[in-house]
Design a protein around this motif. Structure first.
Motif, short mmCIF file in Angstrom:
data_model
loop_
_atom_site.label_atom_id
_atom_site.label_comp_id
_atom_site.label_asym_id
_atom_site.label_seq_id
_atom_site.Cartn_x
_atom_site.Cartn_y
_atom_site.Cartn_z
N GLU A 144 -3.91 7.11 -2.53
CA GLU A 144 -3.25 5.84 -2.21
C GLU A 144 -3.42 4.68 -3.25
O GLU A 144 -4.51 4.71 -3.95
CB GLU A 144 -4.07 5.38 -0.84
N ARG A 145 -2.58 3.81 -3.35
CA ARG A 145 -2.61 2.74 -4.22
C ARG A 145 -2.21 1.49 -3.67
O ARG A 145 -1.28 1.54 -2.82
CB ARG A 145 -1.79 3.18 -5.58
N ARG B 23 0.75 -1.06 0.17
CA ARG B 23 -0.04 -0.03 -0.20
C ARG B 23 0.81 1.16 0.01
O ARG B 23 1.73 1.36 0.82
CB ARG B 23 -0.97 -0.14 1.21
N SER B 24 0.85 2.04 -0.92
CA SER B 24 1.50 3.21 -1.12
C SER B 24 0.84 4.55 -1.22
O SER B 24 -0.43 4.52 -1.68
CB SER B 24 2.51 3.03 -2.30
N LEU B 25 1.34 5.61 -0.88
CA LEU B 25 1.01 7.17 -1.07
C LEU B 25 1.69 7.71 -2.47
O LEU B 25 2.92 7.60 -2.37
CB LEU B 25 1.34 7.74 0.13
N ALA C 291 5.99 6.52 -5.38
CA ALA C 291 5.03 6.02 -4.41
C ALA C 291 5.94 5.89 -3.21
O ALA C 291 6.98 5.45 -3.20
CB ALA C 291 4.71 4.46 -5.10
N THR D 57 0.38 12.74 6.85
CA THR D 57 0.40 13.62 5.73
C THR D 57 -0.14 14.86 6.15
O THR D 57 -1.00 15.07 6.86
CB THR D 57 -0.53 13.03 4.58
N LEU E 68 3.10 3.18 2.60
CA LEU E 68 2.31 3.76 3.68
C LEU E 68 2.81 3.35 5.20
O LEU E 68 2.87 4.14 6.13
CB LEU E 68 0.96 3.26 3.58
#
Length: 799
Positions: free
Chosen positions: A609-610, A521-523, A533, A542, A536
């Motif tokens: 987020e992805r 999971r990445s921001l 990316a 943030t 997270l």
């Protein structure tokens, strides 16, 4: 047997067989240790020893034949009720299992000596067993001279098979491989009553039938290279991304359909307008034909769009299934990585004089193979800590009203999208007052501070390097590396660890880990127009911060965060990109790091987020600074995944070099380019700072690197006029760095100076042979000598 280098040798096949049977024996003996008369465990162990003996005889490993034969006799005696395998007897058999796992060939003297001692011990115990006549199944062991590792391998088979094997080496190889695999498969099947074996029947006689039947078993295991699985996962991820491209394409085709519908309506209106006019019949015919063709094309387009939508659904579904199946290939049952823990718990408990009941819960829980490989050492540390520090001696437990046998449980399960691993015991818990006193004694906190610490804060000290509640070092604990090693591994995989305890009732250590390292999971953030990316797990918060809230203290920027002040740096400086042209009143910021190494990193904007499939970078690129891997977004665009640990090191390097720029305005890189830039590469902080200050006072723009690998990443990412490097450094030494620079077609003209403590002629020659332009010994150089050498190579600071 074969010239194909990809084929394993016979001894390799035997080693694989030995490891398989050693696992069967180990698991069976641990069951027998708790239930000495368990018939299924005795049968499984006897079959494993018998299979091992047959395999060892085939390849001529005489020590394996002797050891397996002695162990088989013990199991047969126990099956027939002539012997009881008590704890001491099982200790001898487990020592034999350890030898089985490492024996290689008949010429291994250490293995021969170990086997001899083990066989003698087992035979001494067997000497007190009452013979049972013909009921004792004992095969005549051939003398050492009869079977040699160097002798040709002879396999007893029917005449036709023997003739074929003698004429075809591959056939003989396959015949033996099938025999070994069949023996292993037979040993791993549930225990059944042993069939009578006629005298003289070869050990591998049923190999062909077993091999053919096992080849069709749905649950059989195959060995596949890890990089092939990674490649499969990567391709399936790309396939999933490509399949999702069809939906927006179908939507665009719907717009084409609407345009065509509008054109048809316009054509109908034109037909109505011209209907009252007396036109040439050919014009009317052409108009009618145009209307017919337009209607036909509209129907065809509608049909094809329906087909496209159906294909889109099927393709996306199949791609998702393919990706899920490929991802599942990376998963392994938790029990695969815990096979040796039961044995370790038993051995440690016996060495400490404690009685422990071992429980493994969630053995089938699926875990990413990379995480499972990393867990072996941390789990071992936690279990040894529980045995040594937690569970009491039997007499103490009885005095406290507990059963003399303690319980140690390892539990693995999936919860809330994460892997939760718990090690718990029903021991005495943790003595908080002793922990508090140890903290004060080790001068980690004052007495007043330690007295105010909560239980959770006290338990955090157990993760510090070198911290232990033991005053003396023992074979089990006392060096303070257990929980420290656990914390390091958990942090490496972006997990968390927590300790809880109840005085007198036990201790619980919980590890919360990601289910897989293949998907994160990445921001998504944007820096200089490019997406990046950030995992997270490494993002603390943030923020949207007003530029007015960024304060300047002692030349460094800070903001207030969670009741303290943290430093601020821009992502453009970390990634060495151009600053943004738009300087609004508010900045986007991510907070990374922990403790005193916590920083706010200013980015251009947040993209959301992805869930990303990690795509390893080509190994030929080496380690790219500040980047750990890549991924593909849903639209197929590539994105780089940030290495947050590298980001933190880059920030510290910028702080140490005094190169931090203010987030309130963009830096003028053109002004920097007019100054000669020097890269100083040295693993010594003192030497780096001395050389940096010396060059900076003369006007040079100095960047520092902490080792050769860091320096190699720096020269590939930025422009420098000179590199000054040490020789002895971790990860990559100075000679290798110089060699890489001089071999690179874009960097070979970059001047390189070696500054080393070693003033040996061989080092000087090695450096100059690698392509260094100057060699200066640290032990003899002074300020002006270094500056003179720099001026000789690149001139004055400004030019």
């Amino acid at each position: 047997m074969t010239d194909d280098p990809r084929r394993p040798s016979l001894i390799d096949l035997f080693r694989e067989e030995a490891r398989t049977q050693a696992r069967v024996l180990n698991d069976g003996l641990l069951v027998i240790d708790r239930a000495p008369g368990d018939p299924a465990a005795l049968e499984a162990c006897m079959r494993a020893a018998h299979s091992l003996k047959g395999a060892a005889r085939i390849v001529g490993v005489q020590v394996g034949v002797e050891l397996a034969h002695a162990m088989e006799d013990c199991f047969v005696a126990a099956q027939e009720g002539r012997a009881l395998l008590d704890a001491e007897w099982i200790d001898e058999l487990l020592r034999g299992v350890d030898i089985v796992a490492r024996i290689g060939n008949d010429e291994d003297e250490s293995a021969r000596d170990a086997v001899g001692a083990c066989v003698a011990a087992l035979q001494a115990r067997m000497a007190g067993v009452v013979p049972h006549g013909a009921a004792v199944r004992r095969e005549v062991v051939p003398p050492v001279a009869a079977v040699s590792a160097a002798a040709p391998v002879v396999v007893t088979q029917p005449p036709a098979a023997t003739a074929d094997a003698s004429n075809d080496a591959d056939a003989a190889f396959n015949l033996l491989a099938d025999a070994l695999r069949a023996e292993a498969a037979e040993a791993m099947t549930p225990a059944v009553a042993p069939a009578s074996v006629p005298p003289g029947t070869p050990a591998n006689a049923p190999a062909s039938a077993n091999a053919n039947s096992s080849a069709n078993e749905p649950g059989r295991m195959l060995r596949v290279r890890a990089d092939n699985l990674d490649r499969l996962l990567s391709l399936s991820g790309e396939s999933l991304v490509e399949s999702r491209w069809l939906k927006p394409f179908a939507q665009s085709m719907l717009r084409v359909k609407r345009v065509q519908r509008d054109s048809t309506r316009a054509l109908d209106r034109l037909h109505e307008t011209l209907a009252d006019l007396k036109l040439d019949p050919r014009a009317h015919a052409a108009l009618e034909e145009l209307r017919r063709l337009t209607a036909e094309s509209q129907h065809l387009l509608a049909d094809r769009l329906a087909d496209l939508e159906s294909f889109d659904r099927r393709s996306t579904h199949l791609s998702q299934q393919l990706y899920d199946a490929a991802l599942q290939c990376r998963m392994r049952p938790f029990g695969d990585g815990t096979g040796g823990l039961a044995r370790m718990v038993r051995d440690v408990a016996r060495s400490l004089g404690k009685k422990v009941r071992w429980q493994l819960v969630g053995e089938s829980t699926q875990v990413d193979r990379d995480i499972l490989d990393l867990l072996e050492a941390p789990l071992g540390h936690m279990l040894r800590n529980a045995l040594d520090h937690g569970i009491e001696a039997p007499a103490v437990r009885l005095a406290r009203g507990k059963p003399e046998e303690g319980t140690l449980t390892l539990d693995a399960r999936h919860t809330a999208g994460a892997l939760l691993i718990t090690v718990s015991d029903d021991g005495a818990g943790i003595d908080l007052e002793a922990l508090r006193a140890s903290i004060v004694r080790k001068k980690l906190a004052s007495g007043e501070t330690a007295a105010r610490l909560s239980e959770a804060e006290l338990l955090e000290f157990l993760f510090l390097p070198g911290f232990s509640l033991r005053d003396q070092v023992t074979e089990v604990s006392g060096r303070g590396v257990g929980l420290d090693a656990v914390h390091d591994v958990v942090k490496r995989v972006r997990g968390t660890v927590r300790i809880t305890q109840e005085p007198g009732l036990g201790t619980r250590v919980q590890l919360q880990l990601p289910l897989t390292l293949s998907v994160i999971r990445s921001l998504l953030i944007e820096v200089a127009g490019e997406p990046y990316a950030v995992p997270l797990a490494h993002v603390n918060r943030t923020l949207h911060v007003s530029r007015a809230d960024i304060e300047l203290l002692e030349g460094h920027q800070h903001i207030a965060f969670s009741g303290r002040r943290i430093g601020v740096v821009t992502a453009h400086q970390i990634l060495d990109t151009a600053p943004p042209a738009d300087q609004g009143g508010t900045v986007c910021m991510i907070v990374i790091g922990d403790g005193p190494q916590t920083y706010g990193v200013v980015v251009d904007r947040f993209l959301g987020e992805r869930m990303l499939v990690v795509q390893p970078l080509d190994p030929r690129l080496g380690k790219i600074r500040n980047i750990t891997a890549g991924a593909l977004m849903e639209n197929g665009d590539p994105v780089l995944i940030a290495d947050v640990d590298d980001w933190l090191r880059s920030v510290e390097r910028l702080v140490a070099g005094g190169d931090l720029k203010h987030a309130q305005h963009g830096g003028a890189r053109a002004a920097q380019r007019a100054t000669r830039r020097v890269l100083v590469v040295d693993d010594s902080l003192t030497v780096r700072e001395l050389e940096r200050k010396l060059l900076a006072t003369r006007g040079y723009d100095v960047t520092i690197a902490v080792d050769g690998m860091d320096g190699w990443n720096a020269v590939r990412g930025e422009r420098f006029d000179l590199v000054i490097t040490d020789i002895d450094m971790p990860r990559m030494d100075g000679i290798e760095l110089v060699t890489l620079i001089k071999r690179d077609p874009q960097l070979h003209a970059l001047p390189v100076m070696i500054v080393s403590y070693k003033d040996r002629e061989e080092d000087r020659r090695a450096g100059l042979d690698a392509g260094a332009d100057y060699y200066l010994a640290k032990g003899s150089f002074h300020d002006e000598a270094l500056l003179d050498a720099v001026r000789d190579l690149i001139g004055e600071a400004y030019g």
